[in-house]
Design a protein around this motif. Structure first.
Motif, short mmCIF file in Angstrom:
data_model
loop_
_atom_site.label_atom_id
_atom_site.label_comp_id
_atom_site.label_asym_id
_atom_site.label_seq_id
_atom_site.Cartn_x
_atom_site.Cartn_y
_atom_site.Cartn_z
N ALA A 1 65.77 41.21 -58.70
CA ALA A 1 65.27 39.99 -58.07
C ALA A 1 63.86 39.67 -58.50
O ALA A 1 63.21 38.82 -57.92
N GLN B 1 62.71 38.17 -61.14
CA GLN B 1 62.53 36.82 -61.66
C GLN B 1 63.70 35.98 -61.19
O GLN B 1 64.83 36.22 -61.60
N LEU B 2 63.45 35.03 -60.31
CA LEU B 2 64.51 34.23 -59.71
C LEU B 2 64.52 32.82 -60.28
O LEU B 2 63.47 32.23 -60.51
N GLN C 1 65.63 28.72 -45.65
CA GLN C 1 64.26 28.33 -45.27
C GLN C 1 64.35 27.52 -43.99
O GLN C 1 64.79 26.37 -43.99
N PHE D 1 66.06 29.19 -59.02
CA PHE D 1 66.58 28.60 -57.80
C PHE D 1 67.36 27.33 -58.08
O PHE D 1 67.08 26.58 -59.02
N GLY D 2 68.33 27.07 -57.23
CA GLY D 2 68.96 25.77 -57.17
C GLY D 2 68.07 24.81 -56.40
O GLY D 2 66.98 25.18 -55.93
N SER D 3 68.50 23.59 -56.26
CA SER D 3 67.66 22.55 -55.68
C SER D 3 67.60 22.58 -54.16
O SER D 3 66.79 21.87 -53.56
N GLY D 4 68.41 23.40 -53.55
CA GLY D 4 68.39 23.50 -52.09
C GLY D 4 69.31 22.47 -51.44
O GLY D 4 69.50 21.37 -51.94
N GLU E 1 58.81 27.66 -42.18
CA GLU E 1 58.78 29.08 -42.52
C GLU E 1 59.02 29.30 -44.01
O GLU E 1 59.39 28.39 -44.74
N GLY E 2 58.79 30.52 -44.46
CA GLY E 2 59.07 30.87 -45.84
C GLY E 2 60.54 31.17 -46.05
O GLY E 2 61.31 31.23 -45.10
N LEU E 3 60.90 31.35 -47.29
CA LEU E 3 62.29 31.66 -47.60
C LEU E 3 62.63 33.08 -47.16
O LEU E 3 61.84 34.01 -47.31
N LEU F 1 65.73 36.06 -47.47
CA LEU F 1 66.97 36.44 -48.14
C LEU F 1 68.10 36.46 -47.12
O LEU F 1 68.01 37.14 -46.09
N PHE G 1 69.07 27.84 -50.26
CA PHE G 1 68.85 27.87 -51.70
C PHE G 1 69.73 28.95 -52.32
O PHE G 1 69.72 30.10 -51.89
N TYR H 1 69.16 32.20 -50.23
CA TYR H 1 67.98 32.24 -49.39
C TYR H 1 68.06 31.09 -48.38
O TYR H 1 68.62 30.03 -48.67
#
Lengths: 115, 113
Positions: free
Chosen positions: B98, B100-101, B38, B103-106, B42-44, B46, B89, B36
């Motif tokens: 998808a 339940q995701l 960001q 996430f990594g720390s970005g 803005e929002g994330l 895909l 991310f 993803y």
């Protein structure tokens, strides 16, 4: 892709007051929406899963009485931060799951600052 | 439980440089993998995804290959642009959905002109 909106985009409130954040899926029906919290320079932390017409499922450590979630329709979920305190200041992000696309579509987020 | 580990940022590159952002995962089953992006304010969104081993996801010049043997899903782009500046991310979901995701720390990427 699909559009998810959040309102407000930012809010400042006094300690002890409650704040409601809306999340809307604009072009598809979402039976499931998610609420995340994002701290500066950190990843998204899932707070709860919101299912239309039923109670939300909260992640471990998230106070359900403090973060009230309502998913009254297929296009709207709300998060109410009750009796907010400065430690609740954060960036709150919602997403809506589209089973047809098997994809989560994210809102732009709401910046909450509690004074 | 499942987890995603991303290379720490920030990453700063010059325009037209080659980009790699490392991502490795831990999962009990056969997850689907996602990147993803960001953009500021803005929002994330895909960026790309892969649902099984050896799949390559690609979009907007970005690519990532699902490597089961190394449990990795590294993001690459051959020539970055200033407009690619964003936070990236890596994420996984179990059971190929998808819904339940995790996430990594970005990773913050800044591309300089």
């Amino acid at each position: 892709g699909a559009v998810v909106s959040q309102h407000p985009s930012w809010v400042i409130c006094k300690s002890g007051t409650s704040v409601k954040i809306e999340c809307r899926s604009l072009d598809f029906q979402a039976t499931t929406m998610f609420w995340y919290r994002q701290f500066p320079k950190q990843s998204l932390m899932l707070m709860a899963t919101s299912n239309e017409g039923s109670k939300a499922t909260y992640e471990q450590g998230v106070e359900k009485d403090k973060f009230l979630i309502n998913h009254a329709s297929l296009t709207l979920s709300t998060l109410t931060v009750t009796s907010a305190h400065p430690e609740d200041s954060s960036f709150y992000i919602c997403s809506a799951w589209s089973p047809g696309a098997d994809t989560q579509y994210f809102g732009p987020g709401t910046r909450l600052t509690v004074l | 439980g499942d987890s995603v580990t991303q290379m720490e940022g920030p990453v700063t590159l010059s325009e037209e440089a080659f980009l790699t952002i490392n991502c490795t995962y831990t999962a009990t089953g056969y997850p689907s993998l996602f990147w993803y992006v960001q953009y500021p304010g803005e929002g994330l969104q895909l960026l790309l995804k892969a649902t099984k081993a050896d799949d390559k996801g690609s979009n907007k010049g970005f690519e990532a290959t699902y490597r089961k043997e190394t449990t990795s899903f590294h993001l690459e782009k051959g020539s970055v642009q200033v407009s690619d500046s964003a936070v990236y991310f890596c994420a996984l979901s179990e059971r190929g959905s998808a819904r339940q995701l995790t996430f990594g720390s970005g990773t913050q990427l800044t591309v300089l002109p």
